[in-house]
Design a protein around this motif. Sequence first.
Motif, PDB file in Angstrom:
ATOM      1  N   TRP A  54       3.758 -10.483  -5.438  1.00  0.00           N
ATOM      2  CA  TRP A  54       4.191  -9.379  -6.302  1.00  0.00           C
ATOM      3  C   TRP A  54       3.865  -9.649  -7.768  1.00  0.00           C
ATOM      4  CZ3 TRP A  54       4.944  -4.550  -5.406  1.00  0.00           C
ATOM      5  CH2 TRP A  54       5.584  -3.746  -6.344  1.00  0.00           C
ATOM      6  N   GLU A  55       3.690 -10.904  -8.109  1.00  0.00           N
ATOM      7  CA  GLU A  55       3.454 -11.275  -9.504  1.00  0.00           C
ATOM      8  C   GLU A  55       2.314 -10.459 -10.128  1.00  0.00           C
ATOM      9  OE1 GLU A  55       3.091 -15.388 -12.031  1.00  0.00           O
ATOM     10  OE2 GLU A  55       3.789 -15.441  -9.946  1.00  0.00           O
ATOM     11  N   SER A  56       1.201 -10.359  -9.404  1.00  0.00           N
ATOM     12  CA  SER A  56       0.084  -9.586  -9.958  1.00  0.00           C
ATOM     13  C   SER A  56       0.215  -8.086  -9.653  1.00  0.00           C
ATOM     14  CB  SER A  56      -1.236 -10.124  -9.427  1.00  0.00           C
ATOM     15  OG  SER A  56      -1.278 -10.018  -8.031  1.00  0.00           O
ATOM     16  N   ILE A  99      10.938  -1.428  -5.411  1.00  0.00           N
ATOM     17  CA  ILE A  99      10.381  -2.635  -4.787  1.00  0.00           C
ATOM     18  C   ILE A  99      10.515  -3.818  -5.760  1.00  0.00           C
ATOM     19  CG2 ILE A  99       8.284  -3.718  -3.841  1.00  0.00           C
ATOM     20  CD1 ILE A  99       7.378  -0.906  -2.971  1.00  0.00           C
ATOM     21  N   ASP A 100      10.231  -3.551  -7.021  1.00  0.00           N
ATOM     22  CA  ASP A 100      10.361  -4.576  -8.045  1.00  0.00           C
ATOM     23  C   ASP A 100      11.796  -5.118  -8.112  1.00  0.00           C
ATOM     24  OD1 ASP A 100       8.712  -5.763 -10.268  1.00  0.00           O
ATOM     25  OD2 ASP A 100      10.431  -5.075 -11.446  1.00  0.00           O
ATOM     26  N   ALA A 101      12.762  -4.194  -8.022  1.00  0.00           N
ATOM     27  CA  ALA A 101      14.172  -4.598  -8.049  1.00  0.00           C
ATOM     28  C   ALA A 101      14.493  -5.460  -6.828  1.00  0.00           C
ATOM     29  CB  ALA A 101      15.073  -3.367  -8.086  1.00  0.00           C
ATOM     30  N   ALA A 102      13.966  -5.057  -5.661  1.00  0.00           N
ATOM     31  CA  ALA A 102      14.225  -5.831  -4.439  1.00  0.00           C
ATOM     32  C   ALA A 102      13.631  -7.237  -4.570  1.00  0.00           C
ATOM     33  CB  ALA A 102      13.646  -5.109  -3.222  1.00  0.00           C
ATOM     34  N   VAL A 103      12.414  -7.312  -5.101  1.00  0.00           N
ATOM     35  CA  VAL A 103      11.772  -8.624  -5.255  1.00  0.00           C
ATOM     36  C   VAL A 103      12.575  -9.495  -6.224  1.00  0.00           C
ATOM     37  CG1 VAL A 103       9.693  -9.847  -6.041  1.00  0.00           C
ATOM     38  CG2 VAL A 103       9.461  -7.775  -4.669  1.00  0.00           C
ATOM     39  N   GLN A 138       4.829 -10.750   7.449  1.00  0.00           N
ATOM     40  CA  GLN A 138       6.166 -10.814   8.040  1.00  0.00           C
ATOM     41  C   GLN A 138       7.251 -10.909   6.969  1.00  0.00           C
ATOM     42  OE1 GLN A 138       6.609 -10.242  11.375  1.00  0.00           O
ATOM     43  NE2 GLN A 138       8.695  -9.944  10.625  1.00  0.00           N
ATOM     44  N   ALA A 139       6.969 -11.671   5.916  1.00  0.00           N
ATOM     45  CA  ALA A 139       7.937 -11.810   4.824  1.00  0.00           C
ATOM     46  C   ALA A 139       8.221 -10.444   4.186  1.00  0.00           C
ATOM     47  CB  ALA A 139       7.405 -12.788   3.768  1.00  0.00           C
ATOM     48  N   TRP A 140       7.161  -9.683   3.928  1.00  0.00           N
ATOM     49  CA  TRP A 140       7.335  -8.352   3.331  1.00  0.00           C
ATOM     50  C   TRP A 140       8.060  -7.419   4.295  1.00  0.00           C
ATOM     51  CZ3 TRP A 140       6.905  -6.236  -1.386  1.00  0.00           C
ATOM     52  CH2 TRP A 140       6.287  -7.011  -2.383  1.00  0.00           C
ATOM     53  N   LEU A 141       7.701  -7.500   5.590  1.00  0.00           N
ATOM     54  CA  LEU A 141       8.374  -6.656   6.586  1.00  0.00           C
ATOM     55  C   LEU A 141       9.867  -6.944   6.628  1.00  0.00           C
ATOM     56  CD1 LEU A 141       6.279  -6.294   9.865  1.00  0.00           C
ATOM     57  CD2 LEU A 141       7.155  -4.486   8.366  1.00  0.00           C
ATOM     58  N   ASN A 142      10.211  -8.232   6.521  1.00  0.00           N
ATOM     59  CA  ASN A 142      11.623  -8.610   6.549  1.00  0.00           C
ATOM     60  C   ASN A 142      12.374  -7.998   5.372  1.00  0.00           C
ATOM     61  OD1 ASN A 142      11.053 -10.119   8.822  1.00  0.00           O
ATOM     62  ND2 ASN A 142      11.068 -12.099   7.750  1.00  0.00           N
ATOM     63  N   MET A 143      11.795  -8.111   4.188  1.00  0.00           N
ATOM     64  CA  MET A 143      12.462  -7.551   3.009  1.00  0.00           C
ATOM     65  C   MET A 143      12.530  -6.036   3.119  1.00  0.00           C
ATOM     66  SD  MET A 143      11.612  -7.764  -1.056  1.00  0.00           S
ATOM     67  CE  MET A 143      10.571  -6.314  -1.124  1.00  0.00           C
ATOM     68  N   TYR A 144      11.412  -5.441   3.527  1.00  0.00           N
ATOM     69  CA  TYR A 144      11.358  -3.985   3.626  1.00  0.00           C
ATOM     70  C   TYR A 144      12.400  -3.456   4.619  1.00  0.00           C
ATOM     71  CZ  TYR A 144       9.690   0.725   4.444  1.00  0.00           C
ATOM     72  OH  TYR A 144       9.633   2.092   4.575  1.00  0.00           O
ATOM     73  N   GLY A 184      13.594 -19.421   0.549  1.00  0.00           N
ATOM     74  CA  GLY A 184      12.671 -20.227   1.322  1.00  0.00           C
ATOM     75  C   GLY A 184      11.234 -19.755   1.176  1.00  0.00           C
ATOM     76  N   LYS A 185      10.475 -19.985   2.248  1.00  0.00           N
ATOM     77  CA  LYS A 185       9.047 -19.659   2.263  1.00  0.00           C
ATOM     78  C   LYS A 185       8.778 -18.148   2.070  1.00  0.00           C
ATOM     79  CE  LYS A 185       4.911 -21.577   3.454  1.00  0.00           C
ATOM     80  NZ  LYS A 185       4.344 -21.242   2.152  1.00  0.00           N
ATOM     81  N   ASP A 186       9.600 -17.316   2.738  1.00  0.00           N
ATOM     82  CA  ASP A 186       9.444 -15.858   2.613  1.00  0.00           C
ATOM     83  C   ASP A 186       9.496 -15.411   1.156  1.00  0.00           C
ATOM     84  OD1 ASP A 186       9.327 -15.530   5.363  1.00  0.00           O
ATOM     85  OD2 ASP A 186      10.775 -13.877   5.365  1.00  0.00           O
ATOM     86  N   LYS A 187      10.506 -15.912   0.475  1.00  0.00           N
ATOM     87  CA  LYS A 187      10.706 -15.497  -0.920  1.00  0.00           C
ATOM     88  C   LYS A 187       9.542 -15.912  -1.798  1.00  0.00           C
ATOM     89  CE  LYS A 187      15.706 -15.685  -0.446  1.00  0.00           C
ATOM     90  NZ  LYS A 187      16.917 -16.472  -0.704  1.00  0.00           N
ATOM     91  N   GLU A 188       9.048 -17.123  -1.574  1.00  0.00           N
ATOM     92  CA  GLU A 188       7.896 -17.603  -2.348  1.00  0.00           C
ATOM     93  C   GLU A 188       6.676 -16.720  -2.111  1.00  0.00           C
ATOM     94  OE1 GLU A 188       6.958 -21.797  -1.648  1.00  0.00           O
ATOM     95  OE2 GLU A 188       9.134 -22.144  -1.650  1.00  0.00           O
ATOM     96  N   LEU A 189       6.459 -16.355  -0.853  1.00  0.00           N
ATOM     97  CA  LEU A 189       5.298 -15.521  -0.519  1.00  0.00           C
ATOM     98  C   LEU A 189       5.407 -14.151  -1.180  1.00  0.00           C
ATOM     99  CD1 LEU A 189       4.896 -16.432   3.273  1.00  0.00           C
ATOM    100  CD2 LEU A 189       3.199 -16.832   1.478  1.00  0.00           C
TER     101      LEU A 189
END
Length: 147
Positions: free
Chosen positions: A11-13, A69-73, A128-134, A1-6
Motif C-alpha cells: 500500500w505504501e506506493s 482502504i487507507d484507513a483499514a491499512v 491472501q493477506a489482502w483478502l483477509n483484510m477485505y 505479522g506477515k500479512d500486515k507487512e505485506l
Amino acid sequence: GKDKELIRGSWESLGKNKIPHGVIMFSRLFELDPTLLTLFHYTTSCGSTQDCLSSPEFLDHVTKVMLVIDAAVSHLDDLHSLEDFLLNLGRKHQAVGVNTQSFAMVGESLLYMLQCSLGQAYTAPLRQAWLNMYSIVVAAMSRGWAK
Ligand code: HEM
C-alpha cells in the motif's frame, strides 16, 4: 505479522496514487457488473462508462473508497475500532441500493487492481493477506444491512 507487512508494504506506493488505482478497480468492477454504474445517480447523464469514470462526482467516490482502504491499512492492528464507521457505511450503501453480494465483485476488482499495479510483487500470500483484510471490512459493512 506477515500479512500486515505485506499489506503495508504494497500500500505504501499505491496509497500515494489513490485516484488512478481506484479508477482501475472501478473500471474492472463495471466490467464485471455494468448495472452497478446505475446506482451512481449522477452517472445517468454520461454517454459512456469511460465518461462516467472521469466525472468529478465519480472520482470523488473513488477517492472515498481509497480513503477507507487507507484507513483499514493504517488500523490493521485495531480494525475493530472502525466497526461503527463501517457499519454506518454499509447502511448508506444499502440506502443507495447496493446489494451485499456485490462486495464479492468489489473484492475481485481490488485484487485485479493490485495485480495490475504490483506485477511481480503480487504473490499468493499477498493476495491472501489482502483478502483477509477485505473480508473483515466487508463483514463490518454487511452488518449495516441487518435489522
Ligand atoms: C458513498 C455506491 C462500494 C465507500 C456511495 C454513494 C454511492 C455509492 C451511490 C453515494 C454517493 C457518493 O458519495 O458518491 C457504491 C457502489 C459500490 C460502492 C455501487 C460497489 C458495489 C464502496 C466501497 C467503499 C465505499 C467498497 C469503501 C470500502 C463509500 C464512502 C461513501 C460512499 C466512504 C460516502 C459515504 C458518506 O456520504 O458518508 N457509494 N459504493 N463504497 N461510498 Fe460507496
